[in-house]
Design an enzyme around this catalytic site. Structure first.
Site, PDB file in Angstrom:
ATOM      1  N   ASP A   1       9.393   2.929   2.004  1.00 39.35           N
ATOM      2  CA  ASP A   1       8.200   3.709   2.334  1.00 39.35           C
ATOM      3  C   ASP A   1       7.951   3.541   3.832  1.00 39.35           C
ATOM      4  OD1 ASP A   1       5.730   4.771   2.842  1.00 39.35           O
ATOM      5  OD2 ASP A   1       4.755   3.924   1.066  1.00 39.35           O
TER       6      ASP A   1
ATOM      7  N   LYS B   1       2.550  11.028   7.124  1.00 34.99           N
ATOM      8  CA  LYS B   1       1.714  10.801   8.311  1.00 34.99           C
ATOM      9  C   LYS B   1       2.225  11.553   9.548  1.00 34.99           C
ATOM     10  CE  LYS B   1      -1.017   7.041   6.734  1.00 34.99           C
ATOM     11  NZ  LYS B   1      -0.656   5.941   5.834  1.00 34.99           N
TER      12      LYS B   1
ATOM     13  N   PHE C   1       0.861  -1.182   0.000  1.00 32.51           N
ATOM     14  CA  PHE C   1       0.000   0.000   0.000  1.00 32.51           C
ATOM     15  C   PHE C   1       0.898   1.233   0.000  1.00 32.51           C
ATOM     16  CE2 PHE C   1      -2.254   3.610   1.702  1.00 32.51           C
ATOM     17  CZ  PHE C   1      -3.407   3.600   0.943  1.00 32.51           C
TER      18      PHE C   1
END
Ligand SMILES: *Cc1c(COP(=O)(O)O)cnc(C)c1O
Length: 413
Positions: A224, A253, A139
């Site tokens: 990531d 985030k 993802f």
């Protein structure tokens, strides 16, 4: 009758999410409350964007101070927060250069552009043929290129034509990765822990092997760490657990302190140096407000305290979760203050479990099928974490006690 905000959302908002029927109006630390005064423990922390909790005083103060001074310039002019932010984030990551963006998926796109350009200009891959190896179950966000190499049907369906240039190998399979390199390989894009997939941990030694293979094949290792980084796993980066240093970190985030969107690509000059004025950009990327908050996030991480808390609370998390295995739960994976919990599918879906939890005052999010992720703010008090885990045990028990027929229907009472 009054129309509620949830009804307005239902009628006038696009339905690309299916939230729990809870309307949060206030947050502080690890706790939320709704419009009727019910309190909820936040076991999601906005997918780790709230690693430092709701309205952390130092982060709110940094945002306030910047709000009263300057919020946006665009990158057409200099401002006094960008340089220090880039220097401080470089130092935290042990790299030389930072490229700030806004959302996580934008930072992933940026890293892919940089990798392709590096592949052509530095590695010498013929222009327009560079490829990137990605992992099954990945993802990385929602843009067309990023969903082009997703294997999540719901996230991908009907968005074609898809962007070419990606090759997918099973996550955690070093042999498959070794076999996937060729002369066109510019980079390997990997999540050190697959968060969305259900907090999937790669086998020990895997990240070190990815590192070794990337060196051997002159390809960039792009990690990531948007969800796994910035303290969540008990270290600054999840790669740190294997003493692996990727060529490129992708961050997001928690970098924005739960206040603003802020993401970044962090690498050395020989990689990010392929970008030249006009070749990439973003109006809001690296804006004064976001970078002022980001600098305070970096200051918090520099103390090592959030990382230490995540590491220390791993034991509490394990103690609450591991006894559930075999009693309604079929699998548990824990790293730092982060866990994937697989409910026995015969008992219900991850959504059923989250609804049962919400009735008990804990908010969490299902991932796929019967799995659920737990990622509370790293600032959570140990006794609150233990209480939330007791609610989870109760919720699993409630689902196990339901007669099989009613297991297909659920919803908040
Ligand atoms: C959340 C996430 C993204 C996308 O970030 P957005 O800010 O939602 O665009 C990318 N990669 C990983 C690993 C993520 O967890």
């Amino acid at each position: 009758m009054n129309v509620t905000p949830i009804q307005l959302e239902d009628v006038h908002g696009a339905h690309n999410y299916h939230p729990l029927p809870v309307m949060v109006t206030h947050g502080e630390g690890a706790w939320l409350s709704d419009d009727e005064g019910h309190r909820y423990l936040d076991f999601l922390a906005a997918y780790s964007a709230l690693n430092f909790g709701h309205r952390h005083p130092a982060l709110v103060a940094a945002a306030r101070e910047q709000l009263d001074r300057l919020t946006l310039t665009s990158r057409a002019f200099h401002h006094d927060q960008l340089g220090p932010f880039c220097a401080e984030l470089s130092a935290l990551a042990g790299k030389e250069v930072v490229l700030p963006m806004n959302s996580g998926t934008e930072a992933v796109e940026t890293a892919l552009k940089v990798a392709r350009r590096w592949g052509h200009e530095v590695k010498g891959i013929p222009d327009g043929t560079a490829s990137v190896i990605v992992m099954g179950g990945n993802f990385h966000g929602r843009t067309i290129s990023v969903v082009s190499f997703s294997d999540d049907h719901v996230a991908k369906a009907h968005y074609g034509p898809y962007t070419p240039g990606f090759r997918s190998v099973p996550y955690g399979d070093a042999e498959a990765l070794a076999a996937a390199f060729d002369d066109t390989t510019a980079a390997v894009l990997v999540e050190p822990v697959q968060g969305e997939a259900g907090v999937i941990l790669p086998p020990p030694g895997y990240l070190a092997e990815v590192r070794r293979l990337c060196v051997a094949h002159d390809a960039l290792m792009v990690a990531d760490e948007i969800q796994s980084g910035l303290g969540r796993t008990g270290r600054t980066f999840a790669c740190d657990h294997e003493s692996v240093v990727p060529d490129v970190y992708v961050l997001g985030k928690a970098l924005g302190g739960g206040i603003v969107p802020l993401s970044a690509v962090v690498a050395d000059r020989d990689v990010l140096g392929v970008l030249t004025p006009g070749s990439h950009g973003s109006t809001f990327g690296g804006n004064p407000l976001a970078t002022a908050v980001g600098r305070e996030v970096i200051r918090l991480l520099e103390t090592g305290e959030p990382q230490r808390r995540a590491a220390a609370l791993e034991g509490t998390l394990r103690a609450g979760l591991e006894p559930l295995v075999g009693r309604g739960v079929v699998g548990v994976r824990v790293r730092g203050l982060w866990a994937g919990v697989d409910l026995d599918p015969a008992l219900g879906t991850g959504r059923d479990l989250c609804e049962a939890l919400a009735r008990r005052g804990v908010l969490a999010k299902d991932t796929h099928g019967s799995s659920m992720r737990i990622s509370p703010p790293l600032t959570i008090e140990e006794q609150d974490l233990a209480w939330g885990l007791e609610q989870l045990a109760d919720a699993v028990e409630e689902l196990a006690a339901r007669p099989p027929l009613s297991r297909t229907q659920s919803g908040l009472a």
